[in-house]
Design a protein around this motif. Structure first.
Motif, PDB file in Angstrom:
ATOM      1  N   THR A  73      27.345  21.033 130.306  1.00 50.89           N
ATOM      2  CA  THR A  73      27.376  22.240 129.490  1.00 50.89           C
ATOM      3  C   THR A  73      28.165  23.355 130.148  1.00 50.89           C
ATOM      4  OG1 THR A  73      25.309  21.732 128.360  1.00 50.89           O
ATOM      5  CG2 THR A  73      25.941  24.038 128.457  1.00 50.89           C
ATOM      6  N   ARG A  74      28.109  23.462 131.476  1.00 44.02           N
ATOM      7  CA  ARG A  74      28.877  24.543 132.117  1.00 44.02           C
ATOM      8  C   ARG A  74      30.377  24.328 131.936  1.00 44.02           C
ATOM      9  NH1 ARG A  74      26.502  22.537 137.699  1.00 44.02           N
ATOM     10  NH2 ARG A  74      28.118  21.102 138.425  1.00 44.02           N
ATOM     11  N   TYR A  75      30.806  23.085 131.880  1.00 40.03           N
ATOM     12  CA  TYR A  75      32.215  22.816 131.563  1.00 40.03           C
ATOM     13  C   TYR A  75      32.525  23.235 130.128  1.00 40.03           C
ATOM     14  CZ  TYR A  75      36.325  20.301 130.011  1.00 40.03           C
ATOM     15  OH  TYR A  75      37.528  19.993 129.439  1.00 40.03           O
ATOM     16  N   LEU A  76      31.642  22.876 129.206  1.00 32.20           N
ATOM     17  CA  LEU A  76      31.867  23.199 127.802  1.00 32.20           C
ATOM     18  C   LEU A  76      31.974  24.707 127.602  1.00 32.20           C
ATOM     19  CD1 LEU A  76      29.215  20.782 126.204  1.00 32.20           C
ATOM     20  CD2 LEU A  76      31.604  20.305 126.731  1.00 32.20           C
ATOM     21  N   ILE A  77      31.048  25.446 128.214  1.00 33.14           N
ATOM     22  CA  ILE A  77      31.039  26.903 128.050  1.00 33.14           C
ATOM     23  C   ILE A  77      32.296  27.521 128.656  1.00 33.14           C
ATOM     24  CG2 ILE A  77      29.893  29.030 128.785  1.00 33.14           C
ATOM     25  CD1 ILE A  77      28.556  27.634 126.438  1.00 33.14           C
ATOM     26  N   ASN A  78      32.633  27.107 129.856  1.00 31.84           N
ATOM     27  CA  ASN A  78      33.834  27.678 130.480  1.00 31.84           C
ATOM     28  C   ASN A  78      35.096  27.351 129.687  1.00 31.84           C
ATOM     29  OD1 ASN A  78      32.631  28.999 132.678  1.00 31.84           O
ATOM     30  ND2 ASN A  78      32.552  27.119 133.877  1.00 31.84           N
ATOM     31  N   GLU A  79      35.129  26.184 129.088  1.00 33.40           N
ATOM     32  CA  GLU A  79      36.265  25.801 128.245  1.00 33.40           C
ATOM     33  C   GLU A  79      36.366  26.716 127.020  1.00 33.40           C
ATOM     34  OE1 GLU A  79      39.471  23.073 127.221  1.00 33.40           O
ATOM     35  OE2 GLU A  79      38.325  23.368 129.061  1.00 33.40           O
ATOM     36  N   ILE A  80      35.232  27.005 126.408  1.00 32.63           N
ATOM     37  CA  ILE A  80      35.230  27.880 125.233  1.00 32.63           C
ATOM     38  C   ILE A  80      35.562  29.315 125.627  1.00 32.63           C
ATOM     39  CG2 ILE A  80      33.789  28.837 123.391  1.00 32.63           C
ATOM     40  CD1 ILE A  80      32.282  26.153 123.349  1.00 32.63           C
ATOM     41  N   VAL A  81      34.987  29.781 126.746  1.00 27.81           N
ATOM     42  CA  VAL A  81      35.265  31.145 127.205  1.00 27.81           C
ATOM     43  C   VAL A  81      36.748  31.334 127.476  1.00 27.81           C
ATOM     44  CG1 VAL A  81      34.928  32.783 129.104  1.00 27.81           C
ATOM     45  CG2 VAL A  81      32.964  31.607 128.118  1.00 27.81           C
ATOM     46  N   LEU A  82      37.383  30.350 128.080  1.00 28.35           N
ATOM     47  CA  LEU A  82      38.809  30.456 128.387  1.00 28.35           C
ATOM     48  C   LEU A  82      39.617  30.780 127.136  1.00 28.35           C
ATOM     49  CD1 LEU A  82      41.171  30.108 130.392  1.00 28.35           C
ATOM     50  CD2 LEU A  82      41.192  27.680 129.769  1.00 28.35           C
ATOM     51  N   ALA A  83      39.321  30.077 126.052  1.00 33.80           N
ATOM     52  CA  ALA A  83      40.077  30.294 124.815  1.00 33.80           C
ATOM     53  C   ALA A  83      39.665  31.586 124.112  1.00 33.80           C
ATOM     54  CB  ALA A  83      39.889  29.109 123.881  1.00 33.80           C
ATOM     55  N   GLU A  84      38.367  31.845 124.042  1.00 36.55           N
ATOM     56  CA  GLU A  84      37.896  33.005 123.275  1.00 36.55           C
ATOM     57  C   GLU A  84      38.221  34.329 123.961  1.00 36.55           C
ATOM     58  OE1 GLU A  84      36.645  33.078 120.299  1.00 36.55           O
ATOM     59  OE2 GLU A  84      36.251  30.954 119.946  1.00 36.55           O
TER      60      GLU A  84
END
Length: 274
Positions: A73-84
């Protein structure tokens, strides 16, 4: 039926109500579109707080660093944060989606002063709940925002993830497709390049990448805990109800602009499709 399917069945009525909301066809000219953005921008802004709450909860953003309990999940969140938070804009620069939205609003003549004043008050130290309550705005918009921050401040990790995934992120592709279709149909000669770019980025990211990633997050956070799955259903359903009320508020604001505030159209923009 798996757990995700159970949630989708639980919130099906609310999702359908949003995806078929009469607001989309109610936007008939550029003035309507400006008014839509002037209210919808609050949802663009508070979405970032949901996301950053998840980043704070599910990754490590403090020093000294300690690995979080959710490696996937920490990968998923950081991936989304990068784009948003730092996506590539139409001109090649890096901006958050909120900043893109503000720029797109300004490019088509929408008023950004209310949202910017609201954010400025919070930046100066006013508690977000107090700032919301003091706003001179439709109560349904206030309730939408207050619910977001109630979940952020008082909900468990799985509940914040539910509001993010089913109340916002998972909804965006279909909902924004409907709005984009209306924009392209109604305003073919209007320069809405930045606005359309913003919507297309959301459709691309949320439909192809962020939506599936968010579903994986839900699965990891809830696991086999039935109480968490029940809470996810409840939060998801309530978040969608608040979004419906927000859409109702925008619909009514457009009506009021036509019938209760004629001076808004003193330049004649209500007389033709632009």
């Amino acid at each position: 039926m798996n757990k995700i399917e159970e949630i989708n069945a639980c919130i099906h009525a609310e999702r359908e109500q949003l995806l078929t909301h009469p607001l989309y066809s109610h936007i008939k000219n550029i003035t309507d579109l400006r008014l839509f953005t002037e209210i919808h921008v609050y949802a663009v802004w508070d979405f970032m707080s949901l996301l950053k709450s998840l980043q704070r909860r599910l990754t490590c953003v403090r020093v000294p660093w300690i690995a979080s309990d959710y490696p996937n999940t920490r990968y998923l969140i950081n991936e989304i944060v990068l784009a948003e938070e730092s996506d590539e804009y139409i001109d090649g620069s890096r901006l958050s989606h909120y900043e893109m939205y503000l720029d797109a609003m300004q490019s088509m003549g929408a008023d950004t002063s209310a949202i910017e004043q609201f954010v400025s008050v919070i930046k100066d130290g006013t508690k977000v709940e107090d700032a919301i309550r003091k706003m001179d705005i439709d109560v349904r918009i206030k309730e939408f925002l207050l619910y977001t921050f109630d979940v952020i401040f008082n909900g468990g990790d799985h509940e914040v993830a539910a509001a993010f995934t089913f109340g916002r992120e998972d909804l965006i592709p279909g909902m924004f497709n409907a709005i984009l279709k209306e924009i392209q149909l109604q305003f073919p000669d209007t320069d809405l390049q930045k606005f359309i770019y913003y919507f297309e980025r959301h459709i691309e990211l949320d439909g192809d990448e962020h939506g599936p990633l968010a579903m994986q997050m839900i699965l990891e956070l809830a696991g086999e805990d039935e109480a968490k799955w029940d809470a996810i259903k409840a939060v998801s359903k309530e978040a969608l109800k608040k979004r419906i009320a927000l859409w109702d508020a925008i619909y009514d604001a457009i009506d009021k602009a036509y019938y209760g505030n004629k001076k808004r159209f003193s330049n004649g923009e209500n007389e033709n499709l632009l």
